[in-house]
Structure formats: structure tokens, C-alpha cells
Design a protein around this motif. Structure first.
Motif, PDB file in Angstrom:
ATOM      1  N   GLN A 169       9.694  33.469  25.473  1.00 27.02           N
ATOM      2  CA  GLN A 169       9.910  34.714  25.550  1.00 27.02           C
ATOM      3  C   GLN A 169      10.009  35.326  27.144  1.00 27.02           C
ATOM      4  O   GLN A 169      11.166  35.999  27.427  1.00 27.02           O
ATOM      5  N   ARG A 170       9.344  34.896  27.973  1.00 26.56           N
ATOM      6  CA  ARG A 170       9.042  35.250  29.509  1.00 26.56           C
ATOM      7  C   ARG A 170      10.012  34.762  30.231  1.00 26.56           C
ATOM      8  O   ARG A 170      10.751  35.268  31.184  1.00 26.56           O
ATOM      9  N   PHE A 171      10.201  33.547  30.059  1.00 28.59           N
ATOM     10  CA  PHE A 171      11.120  32.595  30.972  1.00 28.59           C
ATOM     11  C   PHE A 171      12.398  32.024  30.386  1.00 28.59           C
ATOM     12  O   PHE A 171      13.393  31.868  31.031  1.00 28.59           O
ATOM     13  N   GLY A 172      12.495  31.951  29.060  1.00 32.68           N
ATOM     14  CA  GLY A 172      13.675  31.168  28.393  1.00 32.68           C
ATOM     15  C   GLY A 172      13.365  29.730  28.390  1.00 32.68           C
ATOM     16  O   GLY A 172      12.972  29.042  29.241  1.00 32.68           O
ATOM     17  N   VAL A 173      13.951  29.203  27.369  1.00 34.06           N
ATOM     18  CA  VAL A 173      13.854  27.569  27.051  1.00 34.06           C
ATOM     19  C   VAL A 173      14.603  26.512  28.169  1.00 34.06           C
ATOM     20  O   VAL A 173      14.406  25.485  28.220  1.00 34.06           O
ATOM     21  N   ARG A 174      15.423  27.245  28.989  1.00 33.39           N
ATOM     22  CA  ARG A 174      16.257  26.478  30.013  1.00 33.39           C
ATOM     23  C   ARG A 174      15.483  26.541  31.526  1.00 33.39           C
ATOM     24  O   ARG A 174      15.909  25.992  32.298  1.00 33.39           O
ATOM     25  N   SER A 175      14.380  27.229  31.540  1.00 35.54           N
ATOM     26  CA  SER A 175      13.731  27.602  32.814  1.00 35.54           C
ATOM     27  C   SER A 175      12.778  26.359  33.231  1.00 35.54           C
ATOM     28  O   SER A 175      12.155  25.742  32.239  1.00 35.54           O
ATOM     29  N   PRO A 176      12.671  26.296  34.483  1.00 29.59           N
ATOM     30  CA  PRO A 176      11.709  25.088  34.781  1.00 29.59           C
ATOM     31  C   PRO A 176      10.343  25.427  34.315  1.00 29.59           C
ATOM     32  O   PRO A 176       9.540  24.640  34.010  1.00 29.59           O
ATOM     33  N   GLU A 177       9.982  26.899  34.396  1.00 30.74           N
ATOM     34  CA  GLU A 177       8.740  27.153  34.020  1.00 30.74           C
ATOM     35  C   GLU A 177       8.349  26.705  32.916  1.00 30.74           C
ATOM     36  O   GLU A 177       7.247  26.287  32.134  1.00 30.74           O
ATOM     37  N   TYR A 178       9.208  26.970  31.660  1.00 36.70           N
ATOM     38  CA  TYR A 178       9.111  26.761  30.242  1.00 36.70           C
ATOM     39  C   TYR A 178       8.955  25.138  30.235  1.00 36.70           C
ATOM     40  O   TYR A 178       8.053  24.657  29.399  1.00 36.70           O
ATOM     41  N   ARG A 179       9.559  24.388  30.886  1.00 39.24           N
ATOM     42  CA  ARG A 179       9.624  22.742  30.784  1.00 39.24           C
ATOM     43  C   ARG A 179       8.206  22.371  30.958  1.00 39.24           C
ATOM     44  O   ARG A 179       7.771  21.375  30.827  1.00 39.24           O
ATOM     45  N   GLY A 180       7.899  23.114  32.213  1.00 38.36           N
ATOM     46  CA  GLY A 180       6.186  22.843  32.667  1.00 38.36           C
ATOM     47  C   GLY A 180       5.364  23.029  31.574  1.00 38.36           C
ATOM     48  O   GLY A 180       4.377  22.161  31.359  1.00 38.36           O
ATOM     49  N   VAL A 181       5.466  24.275  30.923  1.00 31.23           N
ATOM     50  CA  VAL A 181       4.335  24.534  29.807  1.00 31.23           C
ATOM     51  C   VAL A 181       4.815  23.481  28.724  1.00 31.23           C
ATOM     52  O   VAL A 181       3.773  22.936  28.016  1.00 31.23           O
ATOM     53  N   PHE A 182       6.127  23.074  28.165  1.00 30.59           N
ATOM     54  CA  PHE A 182       6.275  22.210  27.321  1.00 30.59           C
ATOM     55  C   PHE A 182       5.743  20.903  27.503  1.00 30.59           C
ATOM     56  O   PHE A 182       4.982  20.188  26.636  1.00 30.59           O
ATOM     57  N   ALA A 183       5.919  20.286  28.771  1.00 28.49           N
ATOM     58  CA  ALA A 183       5.469  18.927  28.876  1.00 28.49           C
ATOM     59  C   ALA A 183       3.823  18.994  28.826  1.00 28.49           C
ATOM     60  O   ALA A 183       3.249  17.803  28.345  1.00 28.49           O
ATOM     61  N   VAL A 184       3.193  20.040  29.537  1.00 28.67           N
ATOM     62  CA  VAL A 184       1.693  19.876  29.272  1.00 28.67           C
ATOM     63  C   VAL A 184       1.363  19.938  27.835  1.00 28.67           C
ATOM     64  O   VAL A 184       0.374  19.399  27.383  1.00 28.67           O
ATOM     65  N   TRP A 185       2.090  20.760  26.910  1.00 28.61           N
ATOM     66  CA  TRP A 185       1.740  20.978  25.579  1.00 28.61           C
ATOM     67  C   TRP A 185       1.936  19.621  24.948  1.00 28.61           C
ATOM     68  O   TRP A 185       1.022  19.286  24.035  1.00 28.61           O
ATOM     69  N   VAL A 186       3.052  18.933  25.299  1.00 31.03           N
ATOM     70  CA  VAL A 186       3.109  17.810  24.533  1.00 31.03           C
ATOM     71  C   VAL A 186       2.071  16.716  24.850  1.00 31.03           C
ATOM     72  O   VAL A 186       1.554  16.062  23.752  1.00 31.03           O
ATOM     73  N   LEU A 187       1.718  16.488  26.061  1.00 30.55           N
ATOM     74  CA  LEU A 187       0.674  15.639  26.455  1.00 30.55           C
ATOM     75  C   LEU A 187      -0.767  15.945  25.727  1.00 30.55           C
ATOM     76  O   LEU A 187      -1.497  15.238  25.268  1.00 30.55           O
ATOM     77  N   GLY A 188      -1.290  17.523  25.915  1.00 33.09           N
ATOM     78  CA  GLY A 188      -2.335  17.865  25.551  1.00 33.09           C
ATOM     79  C   GLY A 188      -2.395  17.634  23.786  1.00 33.09           C
ATOM     80  O   GLY A 188      -3.475  17.276  23.244  1.00 33.09           O
ATOM     81  N   SER A 189      -1.217  17.934  23.134  1.00 26.86           N
ATOM     82  CA  SER A 189      -1.149  17.658  21.908  1.00 26.86           C
ATOM     83  C   SER A 189      -1.554  16.496  21.320  1.00 26.86           C
ATOM     84  O   SER A 189      -2.217  16.097  20.113  1.00 26.86           O
ATOM     85  N   ILE A 190      -1.141  15.457  21.995  1.00 24.83           N
ATOM     86  CA  ILE A 190      -1.278  13.895  21.592  1.00 24.83           C
ATOM     87  C   ILE A 190      -2.329  13.151  22.179  1.00 24.83           C
ATOM     88  O   ILE A 190      -3.070  12.448  21.450  1.00 24.83           O
ATOM     89  N   PHE A 191      -2.849  13.580  23.598  1.00 25.95           N
ATOM     90  CA  PHE A 191      -3.745  12.901  24.409  1.00 25.95           C
ATOM     91  C   PHE A 191      -5.067  13.506  24.629  1.00 25.95           C
ATOM     92  O   PHE A 191      -5.779  13.250  25.046  1.00 25.95           O
ATOM     93  N   GLY A 192      -4.739  14.916  24.197  1.00 25.31           N
ATOM     94  CA  GLY A 192      -5.949  15.801  24.776  1.00 25.31           C
ATOM     95  C   GLY A 192      -7.300  15.735  24.395  1.00 25.31           C
ATOM     96  O   GLY A 192      -8.138  15.592  25.024  1.00 25.31           O
ATOM     97  N   ALA A 193      -7.340  15.380  23.105  1.00 29.40           N
ATOM     98  CA  ALA A 193      -8.719  14.949  22.439  1.00 29.40           C
ATOM     99  C   ALA A 193      -9.309  13.758  23.287  1.00 29.40           C
ATOM    100  O   ALA A 193     -10.355  13.708  23.419  1.00 29.40           O
ATOM    101  N   VAL A 194      -8.508  12.763  23.204  1.00 30.78           N
ATOM    102  CA  VAL A 194      -9.003  11.354  23.797  1.00 30.78           C
ATOM    103  C   VAL A 194      -9.346  11.739  25.237  1.00 30.78           C
ATOM    104  O   VAL A 194     -10.367  11.146  25.667  1.00 30.78           O
TER     105      VAL A 194
END
Length: 483
Positions: A169-194
Motif C-alpha cells: 500500500q505504501r510503496f507499490g509492488v513495482r517499487s524497490p522498497e517492496y522488493r526488499g521487503v518481499f525478499a526478506v519475507w521469503v527468506l524468513g518464511s522458509i529459513f527463519g526458524a532454522v
């Protein structure tokens, strides 16, 4: 991790457009997605726990790690792949499994609630570490590596689902800011617990930190990351396992309540301002390219126009120009179909969660008391009430409802408190909560393309973000305990 979205008031549909095709799953699909994660967890428990010392530190290999590895392998293998319908069923199951796990944590807090009245400042102050640790420690590294404005999204928090939805909502899905959030989210979702479990084991083995401080630091706002860290610390400090679990759960509750707002109103503005400073120091523009100091203002002002205006999608950096720094393809996650949810499917999900909880708890703890079955039924009741309340009052997610309900109901000052605490006493949520981890691992096939698109730079920054949040909070809690 992935479906913490549904328990934290968010939705994974925020990542991609929600699929329009819904279906009624066949009994065989339900049976497979119930039996498979339960079997994986059973194998992981039987493999057991192994601890290795690296000098003064320790690496703890435990059932959570084995569950992630086995489930992840099954999730990505091509011989008999898990399709979108199977993952859709696992999502439904996960909605119940996560809240059930948190209900168990709540019953760990309640009996000890009166003991924690003297550590109130430590619980509140550690949240400062979660907010500031990532911005102070991870941001300059991200800018120096040349991530450009992607660094803002990757370092202003550990980027769980609520932050993901806000970034859209704040930056839009095409923004670099969102892509940074998305990348960290993907890694945390899969490997965060380990990752957090290994980090907690290393820090706990140093005997520098008070285990209570490390437990408070685990309140990252992620149930799965907390589960991984608590598991490692409980093995290192078995005599304090109950206290560690209760403190981590209480800290996580505080983070779920205030952490998002602190991130939005404090961490993000601070991150944006410090980003400009570090960009000047390292001579980087908003694309992450090296530029002459004198040319930096002109090179970055146009690129920042779309982001700083706060209007989604209005950014001067197009997808092609930004591809060098965005580090992840946000369209790479497949859109799974959705299961038609009926009273019958909810009943199946609750029954599967309860049966798996009883079986895995018995396998892991050796406890076969009839009262354990009563305890699981009580946790399922808390889960159902929390899900209903979250539907009636969407502003308060089910994570907060269930922790609050279970904590109060098991508190010693409540009439039913002693009975609830006694019924749940032998239920080890580290075992009963394992299906949550297995279901996440089984969905890995959906994320393979996104993982392959990750830049090594964003991987380093994501791990540093997780580390900074945990360690900074633990350090502040340590100071609060001892000074």
C-alpha cells in the motif's frame, strides 16, 4: 513464516493477486496433507537432538531442523510433486496449527505470570532493539553492497506479513522498497526458524547472555522463528525451559501488539533518513550504482520522487532499470487455488491438529496421560474462540486473541487457572507445534522460483537483519536485567 499472515491479520494474498479458482478438496488430498506432515514430524522427533560445541559456543541440531529439511525436500522434489491443491489444503490446516501452537504458549505464560512482574522494563525495552537494531546495523551494510532503495525495505524490520501488506500500500509492488521487503519475507518464511535456532544456540552456548534476555530477544513477531529459538535455548538450559518459553511468548505478544506500529511510525522514517546519509557516505545512487559525490543528489532525486510521495506504483525506476538491485522476482511465487472452507473442513482441520498434537507430544515426551488429551482439547477450544473473535473483530488478529485467552485462563489468580495449567502441563508445544513447520516446508515448491531469483547480496542483508533484531533486543534486555 508463510501463513503467519492469517494469524497476524494479514494474508498471503497480499503477495500476489488472490486466485479466483476455488475447489472442494477430495478426501485423498486431505488425508495426504494430514498424514505426510505428521509422519515427517514423527521421523524428526525420532532423529532427536544433537549438540556440538564450537569453542565456547554450541550448535544445536533438533527436530525443528530435521522437520524443515525433510519437509523442504519433499516440497521441492519432482518425482511426486505437491501441487497447488495440496498446498491449498495445507494452508487451511496451517491456519489452525499456528493458533493452536500459540494457545500452548499462552498456557506456559499464565502460571508464571506473577513471576514476571519485576521484568516489565526489560520486556518493553527489548522492543527498542527489534525496532532499531535492523536500521542501525543492517542498513549501512545494505547500502554499501549497492542495494539502492531496496535496502530500505530489507532493513526497516524483519518483514513479516503485516509489513508486507503495508509495503504494498505504501510503496507499490513495482517499487524497490517492496522488493526488499518481499525478499526478506521469503527468506524468513522458509529459513527463519532454522537460522534463529542456530543463532540462539551459538549465543546461548557462550554463557555471556542471561537466558532470560535471549528469550525476550526471541519475541521477533514470528511464531516459527520464536519456536526455533526457544527449542535451542531449552536444550541448552533444560532446567529453565518453561521460563524461557513463557518469556519468549510474552515478548512475542508485546511485539505483535506494538511492533508493527513502532516499525511504521519510528523505524521506517528513521530508515529513510539514514538511507540518504549512508548513500552520501558510500557514494551510491538509488539504483545502488557508484556515483561521484557531486552527482549524487541529481542521480537520486528523480528516483526517489515516486517512493517519497507515498503513492503506490509511482516510481521513476522501471522494472528493467531496477532489476539489477531488486534481487528478487516478486511474481515468481505461484498463485495456488483456494479450498472452499465449510464447517466440515474446519472440523477436519481441528481434528487433524488435535490428533497430531497428542501423538507427537506422546512420542516426544513419553507422556501418555489421559489428561493430556483434555489439555489438547482445551487448546483447541482456545484456538476456535480466537479464530471466531478475529473474524468478528478483524482489527485484533487471532494471534493476540489466543495468547491473551490462554494466558489469562491458565493464570493462578483465575478460578479455572490451576485446572487448565495442570491439563496442559505435559504438553510440549515444541513437539505439538512441529506440524506448523512441516506444513511450511511442504509449500516450498511454490517459492522455488523466487528463491532462485535472490541475489547473494539480499541473502546477506536478510540474515543480518534477523541477527540484528534478535541480538540488539537481547543486549537491551541483558542491560535491563543487570543494571
Amino acid at each position: 513464516m508463510r501463513n503467519e499472515a492469517t494469524t497476524q491479520g494479514d494474508s498471503t494474498s497480499a503477495v500476489v493477486d488472490a486466485p479466483s479458482n476455488s475447489f472442494r478438496a477430495r478426501p485423498a488430498t486431505w488425508l495426504a496433507m494430514i498424514a505426510l506432515p505428521t509422519a515427517i514430524c514423527a521421523v524428526a522427533i525420532m532423529i532427536g537432538t544433537h549438540k556440538f560445541h564450537l569453542g565456547p559456543a554450541a550448535i544445536v541440531l533438533m527436530p525443528i531442523l530435521w522437520t524443515v529439511l525433510i519437509a523442504g525436500f519433499v516440497g521441492v522434489q519432482k518425482w511426486k510433486p505437491i501441487g497447488g491443491r495440496g498446498r491449498a489444503v495445507s494452508t487451511h490446516l496451517l491456519d489452525v496449527a499456528i493458533v493452536f501452537f500459540l494457545a500452548g504458549l499462552g498456557t506456559q505464560i499464565g502460571p508464571s505470570l506473577t513471576k514476571f512482574t519485576n521484568i516489565g522494563p526489560a520486556i518493553l525495552l527489548q522492543e527498542v532493539g527489534h525496532v532499531l537494531g535492523t536500521v542501525i546495523l543492517a542498513l549501512p551494510v545494505a547500502v554499501a553492497l549497492g542495494l539502492g532503495r531496496t535496502a530500505i525495505g530489507a532493513t526497516w524490520s524483519i518483514d513479516r506479513e503485516s509489513y508486507l501488506a503495508f509495503a504494498i500500500q505504501r510503496f507499490g509492488v513495482r517499487s524497490p522498497e517492496y522488493r526488499g521487503v518481499f525478499a526478506v519475507w521469503v527468506l524468513g518464511s522458509i529459513f527463519g526458524a532454522v537460522f534463529i535456532s542456530l543463532l540462539a544456540g551459538l549465543l546461548g552456548g557462550l554463557d555471556f547472555f542471561d537466558p532470560r534476555a535471549l528469550a525476550l530477544g526471541l519475541g521477533l513477531g514470528s511464531a516459527s522463528m520464536m519456536l526455533g529459538g526457544v527449542g535451542a535455548l531449552s536444550i541448552l538450559y533444560p532446567e529453565r525451559a518453561g521460563e524461557i518459553m513463557a518469556l519468549a511468548a510474552l515478548s512475542n505478544l508485546v511485539t505483535n501488539i506494538v511492533g508493527f506500529y513502532a516499525g511504521v511510525f519510528i523505524a521506517l522514517p528513521m530508515c529513510q533518513k539514514l538511507y540518504k546519509m549512508w548513500s552520501r557516505i558510500f557514494g551510491r545512487d538509488d539504483l545502488g550504482r557508484r556515483v561521484r559525490r557531486g552527482a549524487l543528489v541529481g542521480a537520486t532525486s528523480g528516483a526517489r520522487a515516486g517512493s517519497d510521495s507515498g503513492r503506490p506504483g509511482r516510481t521513476a525506476i522501471g522494472p528493467d532499470a531496477a532489476s539489477g538491485i531488486d534481487a528478487v522476482d516478486v511474481t515468481a511465487i505461484e498463485a495456488d487455488p483456494t479450498v472452499v472452507r465449510t464447517p466440515k473442513t474446519w472440523l477436519i482441520a481441528f481434528a487433524a491438529t488435535g490428533v497430531a498434537g497428542v501423538l507427537l507430544n506422546a512420542l516426544g515426551t513419553g507422556s501418555t496421560r489421559p489428561l493430556d488429551i483434555v489439555g489438547v482439547l482445551i487448546l483447541l477450544a482456545f484456538t476456535a474462540i480466537a479464530l471466531v473473535l478475529a473474524k468478528l473483530i478483524p482489527a485484533v488478529p487471532s494471534t493476540i486473541w489466543v495468547l491473551a485467552l490462554a494466558t489469562i485462563a491458565s493464570a493462578t489468580f483465575m478460578p479455572i487457572g490451576p485446572f487448565v495449567a495442570s491439563a496442559a502441563q505435559n504438553i510440549n508445544v515444541l513437539f505439538a507445534g512441529l506440524p506448523m513447520i512441516a506444513l511450511i516446508g511442504l509449500s516450498l515448491g511454490r517459492d522455488v522460483k523466487a528463491l532462485r531469483s535472490l541475489s547473494w547480496k539480499i541473502v546477506i542483508v536478510a540474515l543480518l537483519t534477523f541477527t540484528a533484531s534478535f541480538v540488539a533486543a537481547a543486549v537491551i534486555a541483558q542491560v535491563a536485567f543487570h543494571f
